[in-house]
Design a protein around this motif. Sequence first.
Motif, PDB file in Angstrom:
ATOM      1  N   LEU A 135       0.836  -1.199   0.000  1.00  6.23           N
ATOM      2  CA  LEU A 135       0.000   0.000   0.000  1.00  6.23           C
ATOM      3  C   LEU A 135       0.869   1.245   0.000  1.00  6.23           C
ATOM      4  CD1 LEU A 135      -2.838   1.264   0.370  1.00  6.23           C
ATOM      5  CD2 LEU A 135      -2.349   1.240   2.815  1.00  6.23           C
ATOM      6  N   LEU A 136       1.878   1.174   0.861  1.00  4.33           N
ATOM      7  CA  LEU A 136       2.741   2.346   0.955  1.00  4.33           C
ATOM      8  C   LEU A 136       3.456   2.599  -0.362  1.00  4.33           C
ATOM      9  CD1 LEU A 136       4.196   1.821   4.490  1.00  4.33           C
ATOM     10  CD2 LEU A 136       2.644   3.615   3.759  1.00  4.33           C
ATOM     11  N   TYR A 137       3.858   1.497  -0.963  1.00  4.88           N
ATOM     12  CA  TYR A 137       4.533   1.633  -2.250  1.00  4.88           C
ATOM     13  C   TYR A 137       3.608   2.257  -3.279  1.00  4.88           C
ATOM     14  CZ  TYR A 137       6.495   0.274  -6.707  1.00  4.88           C
ATOM     15  OH  TYR A 137       6.963   0.289  -7.977  1.00  4.88           O
ATOM     16  N   GLU A 138       2.363   1.767  -3.268  1.00  2.91           N
ATOM     17  CA  GLU A 138       1.398   2.310  -4.217  1.00  2.91           C
ATOM     18  C   GLU A 138       1.154   3.782  -3.909  1.00  2.91           C
ATOM     19  OE1 GLU A 138       0.287   0.995  -6.828  1.00  2.91           O
ATOM     20  OE2 GLU A 138       1.018  -1.047  -6.500  1.00  2.91           O
ATOM     21  N   ARG A 139       1.123   4.117  -2.646  1.00  6.43           N
ATOM     22  CA  ARG A 139       0.893   5.505  -2.266  1.00  6.43           C
ATOM     23  C   ARG A 139       2.037   6.382  -2.773  1.00  6.43           C
ATOM     24  NH1 ARG A 139      -0.267   6.053   3.868  1.00  6.43           N
ATOM     25  NH2 ARG A 139      -2.109   4.804   3.456  1.00  6.43           N
ATOM     26  N   PHE A 140       3.194   5.809  -2.623  1.00  6.02           N
ATOM     27  CA  PHE A 140       4.368   6.554  -3.112  1.00  6.02           C
ATOM     28  C   PHE A 140       4.242   6.822  -4.606  1.00  6.02           C
ATOM     29  CE2 PHE A 140       8.524   5.960  -5.196  1.00  6.02           C
ATOM     30  CZ  PHE A 140       9.094   7.151  -4.808  1.00  6.02           C
ATOM     31  N   LYS A 141       3.807   5.762  -5.283  1.00  5.66           N
ATOM     32  CA  LYS A 141       3.634   5.932  -6.719  1.00  5.66           C
ATOM     33  C   LYS A 141       2.596   6.997  -7.013  1.00  5.66           C
ATOM     34  CE  LYS A 141       3.015   2.189  -9.166  1.00  5.66           C
ATOM     35  NZ  LYS A 141       2.917   0.767  -9.559  1.00  5.66           N
ATOM     36  N   ARG A 142       1.539   6.975  -6.206  1.00  4.07           N
ATOM     37  CA  ARG A 142       0.486   7.966  -6.405  1.00  4.07           C
ATOM     38  C   ARG A 142       1.050   9.378  -6.226  1.00  4.07           C
ATOM     39  NH1 ARG A 142      -3.706   8.979  -1.885  1.00  4.07           N
ATOM     40  NH2 ARG A 142      -1.915  10.209  -1.280  1.00  4.07           N
ATOM     41  N   GLN A 143       1.862   9.512  -5.223  1.00  5.44           N
ATOM     42  CA  GLN A 143       2.442  10.841  -4.993  1.00  5.44           C
ATOM     43  C   GLN A 143       3.248  11.294  -6.207  1.00  5.44           C
ATOM     44  OE1 GLN A 143       4.686  10.432  -1.461  1.00  5.44           O
ATOM     45  NE2 GLN A 143       2.911  10.664  -0.117  1.00  5.44           N
ATOM     46  N   GLN A 144       4.005  10.331  -6.707  1.00  4.13           N
ATOM     47  CA  GLN A 144       4.801  10.670  -7.878  1.00  4.13           C
ATOM     48  C   GLN A 144       3.900  11.113  -9.022  1.00  4.13           C
ATOM     49  OE1 GLN A 144       8.009  10.948  -7.540  1.00  4.13           O
ATOM     50  NE2 GLN A 144       7.608  10.273  -5.482  1.00  4.13           N
ATOM     51  N   HIS A 145       2.782  10.375  -9.147  1.00  2.64           N
ATOM     52  CA  HIS A 145       1.849  10.732 -10.203  1.00  2.64           C
ATOM     53  C   HIS A 145       1.277  12.112  -9.974  1.00  2.64           C
ATOM     54  CE1 HIS A 145       1.717   7.210 -12.673  1.00  2.64           C
ATOM     55  NE2 HIS A 145       1.730   6.440 -11.599  1.00  2.64           N
ATOM     56  N   ALA A 146       0.973  12.385  -8.722  1.00  3.90           N
ATOM     57  CA  ALA A 146       0.422  13.702  -8.410  1.00  3.90           C
ATOM     58  C   ALA A 146       1.401  14.792  -8.815  1.00  3.90           C
ATOM     59  CB  ALA A 146       0.108  13.790  -6.924  1.00  3.90           C
ATOM     60  N   LEU A 147       2.640  14.578  -8.479  1.00  2.00           N
ATOM     61  CA  LEU A 147       3.676  15.546  -8.858  1.00  2.00           C
ATOM     62  C   LEU A 147       3.670  15.768 -10.359  1.00  2.00           C
ATOM     63  CD1 LEU A 147       6.792  14.593  -6.754  1.00  2.00           C
ATOM     64  CD2 LEU A 147       5.640  16.788  -6.825  1.00  2.00           C
ATOM     65  N   ARG A 148       3.644  14.620 -10.998  1.00  2.00           N
ATOM     66  CA  ARG A 148       3.694  14.628 -12.457  1.00  2.00           C
ATOM     67  C   ARG A 148       2.501  15.410 -13.005  1.00  2.00           C
ATOM     68  NH1 ARG A 148       7.361  13.623 -16.243  1.00  2.00           N
ATOM     69  NH2 ARG A 148       6.404  12.867 -18.152  1.00  2.00           N
ATOM     70  N   ASN A 149       1.338  15.145 -12.373  1.00  2.00           N
ATOM     71  CA  ASN A 149       0.118  15.772 -12.843  1.00  2.00           C
ATOM     72  C   ASN A 149       0.232  17.280 -12.750  1.00  2.00           C
ATOM     73  OD1 ASN A 149      -1.000  13.407 -13.365  1.00  2.00           O
ATOM     74  ND2 ASN A 149      -2.155  13.262 -11.462  1.00  2.00           N
ATOM     75  N   ARG A 150       0.745  17.710 -11.654  1.00  2.00           N
ATOM     76  CA  ARG A 150       0.843  19.156 -11.485  1.00  2.00           C
ATOM     77  C   ARG A 150       1.692  19.761 -12.589  1.00  2.00           C
ATOM     78  NH1 ARG A 150       2.555  18.562  -5.890  1.00  2.00           N
ATOM     79  NH2 ARG A 150       0.846  17.224  -5.322  1.00  2.00           N
ATOM     80  N   ARG A 151       2.730  19.101 -12.857  1.00  2.00           N
ATOM     81  CA  ARG A 151       3.611  19.641 -13.898  1.00  2.00           C
ATOM     82  C   ARG A 151       2.916  19.641 -15.260  1.00  2.00           C
ATOM     83  NH1 ARG A 151       9.232  16.947 -15.745  1.00  2.00           N
ATOM     84  NH2 ARG A 151      10.110  17.805 -13.853  1.00  2.00           N
TER      85      ARG A 151
END
Lengths: 293, 1158
Positions: free
Chosen positions: B705-721
């Motif tokens: 779960l934590l790993y997936e969350r981490f991935k989500r965060q990365q995606h969020a970052l990406r999204n913002r950009r």
Amino acid sequence: MADDSQRNFRSVYYEKVGFRGVEEKKSLEILLKDDRLDIEKLCTFSQRFPLPSMYRILVWKVLLGIIPPHHKSHALVMNYRKEQYWDVHHALRVIRFINDSTPQVDVFLRIHQLESGKLPRNLAFPLEPEDEVFLAIAKAMEEMVEDPIECYWLVSSFVNQLNSKHKDALQQLPKILEQYLNIEDNRLLMHLKACAAMSKLPYDLWFKKCFAGCLPESSLQRVWDKIISGSCKILVFVALEIFLTFKMKIIALTTAEKITQFLENIPQDNTDAIVSKAVDLWRTHCGTPAHSV
Amino acid sequence: MAQQGNVGELLSMLDSPSLGVLEDITAAFKDNLICDRGPMLVNNLVDYYLETNSQQALHILSTLQEPHDKHLLDKINEYMGKAATRLPILSLLGHVIRRQPSWKHKLSQAPLLLSLLKCLKTDTDVVVLTTGVLVLITMLPMIPQSGKQYLHDFFGIFGRLSAWCLQNPGHVAEIYLVHLHASVYALFHRLYGMYPCNFVSFLRSHYSMKENLETFEEVVKPMMEHVRIHPELVTGSKDHELDPRRWKRLETHDVVIECAKISLDPAEASYEDGYYSASRKPCTNLKHHQTDPSASHYIDTQSSYGTSTPYSTPRLTLSQMPGQLPQILSPQSIQLSTEPQQVTIWSPSAVCGMTTPPTSPGIVPSESSQSSSQPYSKAFGTSAGGKGTPLGTPATSPPPSTSDDFVHVSLPSAAATPPKKEDKSDSGRPLLYRQQNVTNSDKSLDTPGSKSSVTLSDLPEFLGGLSFEDSAEKDREEDAISKEISEITTDAEHMVPRGGFDSPFYRTNESLSGSQKKTQSAVSGAQGHGPTSEPLTSSLDKPGPESARETPKQTFTPIDKPCGGSGESPAGNREGTSGETSILTPSPCKVPAQRRVVFGSGQPPLYEHLFEVALPKTAYLFVGKKTEELLKKVKGTQDEDCTASTSPVEVLDRLIQQGADAHTKELNKLSLPSKSADWTHFGGSPPSDEIHTLRNQLLLLHNQLLYERFKRQQHALRNRRLLRKVIKATALEEHNAAMKDQLKLQEKEIQALKLSLQKEQARYHQFQEEHENIVAQLHSQIRQLQHDREEFYNQSQELQTKLEDCRNMITDLRLELKKANNKVCHTELLLSQVSQKLSNSESVQQQMEFLNRQLLVLGEVNELYLEQLQHKHTDTTKEVEMLHAAYRKDLEKAKLCVQQQSQRLDASQKRIAELESQLSKKDHLFVEQKKYLEDVKIKARGQLQAVESRYKAQKRITQAFELEILDLFGRLEKSSLLKKLEDEKTEAAEAAEERLDCGNEGCADAVAGYSEETIGRNGETKPPSTRGSSSSKGGSNSELSTPEKNQNQRFINRWETSMLLEPSTTVPLTVGSLPSSKSFLGMKSRELFRNKSESQCDEQGGTINSLSDTLKTELCKDPNMETKAPPSPNNSLSPKIPESSVGQLHIMDYNETHHDHS
């Protein structure tokens, strides 16, 4: 212009390139060779160039009329002068105004007084201001001339000339000095005026005694050359040059007394330069003297 | 050690229940950390965390700042070495790393990495391995450039773990292996994404070995089926992908997305930019599959898994899992039509679905879309990845699809493809579709959301009869959704984490269902779920905001939607979301701006209709499948190789879902204490193990779960950009449009300018023509004129020739004239000569006649004279001779005289010349003499001046002496004053007289220049003055008072005194000038003086004469100029001399001489 052809043809160029007085001596010798000396030419020469010291006394004597322009009568006249001197000297001895221990200068003064009929009744009489002037000039002249008779005559004639010929001019000199000082250095003049020193300047020393006792004899001679040859304005420029040379020191002094005191005892080290500059200044302001006499 | 104690206290207080204390303690720790740089506090914290598993400690540790990182890493490294603490420390490390601390770049140098790798290589605990691998995967994108040196370690780990997955050397529970497999799968993705070349070469070398072949077949190959060909494999090289420069411009999330991009696994993949179309393909195919009845089986099964995933809480009993797993994996094998293992489509999940009736069918479309993509890719092999055109896909549709379905499928696929096609090329169908879209959008401009619904509703119509069937199923599905939502509303706990991910998808579902409800309510006859729709709408309001928040994600991970379970999209939200999508999805639109709007709003429907198409099928099949699968379930276990076909992640998902379902079920059924007894029923491990396993599993799940969350965060970052990029892009496009407008304006201007140019050109042509005409006219004129001129020229030439002829004639005539003239002249001359000769001859003739006559006369006279001569012949000759002689003598005399005279003249002339020369010489001489004289004069004057001065000096001397004498007299007199008072007056007078005389005489003497004499006289005058009164007080006094006064003044004084004295003494004036004759002494002295003066005058008269001339004048002048006194005594003296007595002759003489002198 017969004598000009004898002169070195280069002499014209010497002056152009700034060597003043290269041929002076020679030209003076030529002038002195004339049997009847041309006094006007001698005057002009003396105004234009500094006199060689070996001819100075001769020229002075001629210019002051102590000896006539004729060479032949020189000896005779000088003999007369000598006799006259000794006569008066003798007379003074007789009336006990002088004795062997009297200083030479006093002797001159007494002789002069006697000759001009102004001899006081006795020795105790206080000296008049003009006697002081005479004494100062005599002292200076004594240094320049060895023979007492010549010396006496020069002093006497010089003083007589000052009193007769330059009497009016001498009185104008302070004003002229102020005028030229205004041209040359206005600030200094303002300073002097602010100190109220203009009226207290040593005019007696400068203009009556002709810097005798103020400048050393070597420098004084050159000033007197000009005076004897008839221009007493040089005195103004010497005074002016003294001002310009010691400008900073004078500005540093604030009271008229100090300034006067300083000017009465100016340093003796570079008076030659002062006189040279004064002569230049005199030339620039009054032009090259032609026949001013 | 006080501090340590303090730290201990603090640590103990760290987990205090009070919030205030908690904050204080946290703050205190942070302060301590800032102040203290030592490792102690960190070490304590780590220890404490390991002991208590405290969240606070974890929080503090994970937010550690720079200087403490080393201590932390050292500490972790230390604990890593110990097997006991390895697991917790790994989870701690995972926590820390997921925070992405600022010092993450140091990880590559830290020894921790080495020990981690070592641990992964050597450890045998699956839980540790899984956790470690997840940590490693998390860490890799953070330290991409440093991976170089450890690359082979990474690969080794991969090799080991993949082999482990297969062989299970530790013989751990299968359930762990699922986790491990999932993490290995993730590692595979990461490694392949980051270092494709190296990794592929590793795979090649590693799996070329026989012993590894099996592993490859079983484990790696299926993994490879979920990735695309990495572009780096084509363009890059081994060295290039290790180049630090490549990694420098990529941030962590960039790396993550890079890795996600190459994934074909919808659970992993990310679609954006160029990958978008590629990722879409599965969607189209999905739809196609859904239409396929055969495919729909497993779709349904998968949907059941999908629904279970959101419920991460293990409701399902875990013991069920091992048995179920193979079954879960089986559906995939069905897809492989070529494969012999055509297992019946059962999945345990179906059972689960059955067991848990509320499982929402709403998820089904999404889930199916996700899962079906994989079967598709599997079924078509590489076609999915390799083929660019989606149109090709229907043709290569799998054999199971029937002809009916094919038609059916092709239509929606065509409808679904437009977004892709517009990227590439416009085909006929998409155009059609687009037009429809446009019309739809026109219909409902008000709400973009409604647009989507409209299109959705239209699409079924477009699809024709097919949709009929679908709609019926849709309603079923709706029913399920509503149920699901009702569940969500009850369970808020799950809502929160879920909503973020899932909401977008719900919206589509919801809109879909809602629209269907509106439009097709009449059509759908089998609609018996009216009441259920109400709760749906009511329950939607709550998650609404969340969905609005999270919708952006939808565009990027459209396939990720499966995670969602409940439909939620209120009408209000729809607007916002659709609006956002329109903004966020301009990237596929390289089409003109006009279409963009349509597109933006039309895009969501694209998905939706896919699902819509998918949905009915799945929903329809859902019921049927469940029953079928129930039967198949009994059939037994399935081979594990099936796992290869599915993504390990999905397997894991399913596992969790199942677990969750089972758990809830079990929880409901059983009381806790009796649990263990029932677990055995599932054929799992003994109960004692069970708890441990569960815990581990929980842990693993948490890690995952934590790993997936981490991935989500990365995606969020990406999204913002990306959002920023999109905004920029739109701005640029607007700018572009503006520029185009400008361009048009300018083109118009250019047109106008061209028109005016043409006009100007026409005018110019006109002018030119006119000009040419004029020129032609002028030319013709010129020609004419030239012609005229030539004519004239010829004429003039003719005339000239004539003129010349005339001239010649004239000259000829003139010549002739001249000749004639000459002749005339000549003849005239001749004529005159002739006439002259004639006259001459005439005159000669006359003369001749005259002479002849004379001759005759003379002849007669001659005859006559001859006759006379003969008579008087003798007398005349003598006389003539005599006369001749006399004349000759006279002439001679005269000549002599003249000669004499001339000689005299010469002499006298010479004389005159001589005299003149003499004269000039004399003149010259005179001049010289004059000059000389002048010279001498001057000379003499000079001498004289000297002499004069001498004389003056003498005078002064004399005066001085006099003064002296008088002074002395004065003194003498003073002494004898009293005795001789009586004589005083007379003597005084005498003295005064004497003095006056002395003055006069002194004057005269001075002229002569004899000082001795005056002295002598003074000597003489002394006695009288001494003797005689001498009290000439007035005089002496005056003298004394004015010693400096000049002589003349003194004269006056004396004169005056004498005048004053005269009356008193009654001496006559005449005597005044001379000593009185009465006084004997005076007489004496006078005489003496006179004599002497006379004698001297005699002696030196000659010499002095000349001198006196000059001196006299001067002497006279001087007194005159200064005072007029001196003349007066002289004047007074001179007249008095004749008056004086006869006895005074001497004096007169003296005076006379004096006069002469003067």
